[in-house]
Structures are given as C-alpha cells and as structure tokens.
Design a protein around this motif. Structure first.
Motif, mmCIF file in Angstrom:
data_model
loop_
_atom_site.group_PDB
_atom_site.id
_atom_site.type_symbol
_atom_site.label_atom_id
_atom_site.label_comp_id
_atom_site.label_asym_id
_atom_site.label_seq_id
_atom_site.Cartn_x
_atom_site.Cartn_y
_atom_site.Cartn_z
ATOM 1 N N ILE A 1 0.814 -1.259 0.005
ATOM 2 C CA ILE A 1 0.050 0.118 0.036
ATOM 3 C C ILE A 1 0.807 1.175 0.002
ATOM 4 N N LYS A 2 2.092 1.302 0.735
ATOM 5 C CA LYS A 2 2.859 2.385 0.983
ATOM 6 C C LYS A 2 3.473 2.623 -0.570
ATOM 7 N N TRP A 3 4.014 1.655 -1.236
ATOM 8 C CA TRP A 3 4.509 1.695 -2.554
ATOM 9 C C TRP A 3 3.517 2.279 -3.501
ATOM 10 N N HIS A 4 2.189 1.667 -3.508
ATOM 11 C CA HIS A 4 1.265 2.297 -4.325
ATOM 12 C C HIS A 4 0.942 3.549 -4.097
ATOM 13 N N GLN A 5 0.696 4.000 -3.010
ATOM 14 C CA GLN A 5 0.568 5.495 -2.676
ATOM 15 C C GLN A 5 1.711 6.368 -3.067
ATOM 16 N N ALA A 6 2.991 5.924 -3.022
ATOM 17 C CA ALA A 6 4.097 6.721 -3.466
ATOM 18 C C ALA A 6 4.133 6.651 -5.033
ATOM 19 N N MET A 7 3.797 5.663 -5.589
ATOM 20 C CA MET A 7 3.736 5.855 -7.066
ATOM 21 C C MET A 7 2.643 6.771 -7.593
ATOM 22 N N LYS A 8 1.582 6.886 -6.644
ATOM 23 C CA LYS A 8 0.403 7.612 -7.158
ATOM 24 C C LYS A 8 0.705 8.935 -6.957
ATOM 25 N N ILE A 9 1.455 9.378 -5.861
ATOM 26 C CA ILE A 9 1.891 10.667 -5.583
ATOM 27 C C ILE A 9 2.825 11.091 -6.644
ATOM 28 N N GLU A 10 3.661 10.247 -7.235
ATOM 29 C CA GLU A 10 4.715 10.688 -8.019
ATOM 30 C C GLU A 10 3.950 11.030 -9.332
ATOM 31 N N ARG A 11 3.081 10.350 -9.757
ATOM 32 C CA ARG A 11 2.319 10.373 -10.984
ATOM 33 C C ARG A 11 1.705 11.632 -10.819
#
Length: 126
Positions: A5-15
């Motif tokens: 979940i942390k990884w997914h959120q970090a990727m969403k923020i970067e996008r």
C-alpha cells in the motif's frame, strides 16, 4: 501500513506530481507540518507581500501563524477588528501580492485542480 500500500501510494503521488509539472505547475509533496513550513520558507522570500485564500488548511498547518510571526508583509484578512472597507481593500490587494497561498478543493491524478469559490477571490488569484 502494508508495504504494498505504501508503494502504491508513493507511485500515485509521483504520478500526480509528474502530471502537475506537465500542466505547467510546480508541485511538492511534504509529509509533515514541519516539512511544509520549511518548504514555505524556502519558496516565499522574506519581506515579500503574501496574500491567502480562505483556507482552514492554512490555519491547521500553522501557515497563518508563520505569516503573522515571521518577516513577511502579510495581507491578513483574518485580523480582528477589520472594517468591511478594510477587508475589501485586502481582497483587492491580494491580486498584486508577490505570493498567494491557498488550498485546492480537489486534484485529479491527471494533475488538474478543481475549485469552487463563493466570493471569487481565491479562484481568480489562482
């Protein structure tokens, strides 16, 4: 929190930040109130004129207190005792401020900002 979940959120923020840049804006992600205050100090020059939109977030994060206490020329429309004429002048002066700070109602993953505004000053200044 689960690492996936942390990884997914970090990727969403970067996008989202990439899309903000693609829309000719600068976006920053800060994790803490302290990081936010430091980012504001980095971006907003001392002795510059600063106006704000109506935003509870600016109060909750300590930005209003920062503007009042530090070396800024703060167009403080929240100051107690302002007459209607004084407040109207501040709303007008905000358009020529060096910096305008506000929150947005929503941001999409495409980096688009969505806002509504009862008085029109925040959206106009943005």
């Amino acid at each position: 929190m689960d690492e996936n979940i942390k990884w997914h959120q970090a990727m969403k923020i970067e996008r989202i930040l990439d899309n903000i840049r693609n829309n000719n804006m600068k976006g920053f992600y800060v994790k803490t109130r302290e990081d936010l205050i430091n980012k504001i100090k980095e971006l907003v020059s001392e002795r510059s004129v600063v106006g704000v939109g109506d935003s509870m977030t600016l109060f909750e994060t300590g930005i209003i207190d920062l503007l009042r206490k530090e070396n800024y020329i703060f167009l403080d429309k929240y100051k107690e005792g302002l007459t209607r004429a004084e407040k109207d002048k501040l709303y007008s002066d905000i358009f020529s401020a060096d910096t305008f700070l506000c929150s947005t109602n929503a941001i999409t993953e495409k980096g688009e900002l969505y806002n509504i505004d009862g008085y029109g000053n925040r959206v106009s200044a943005m």
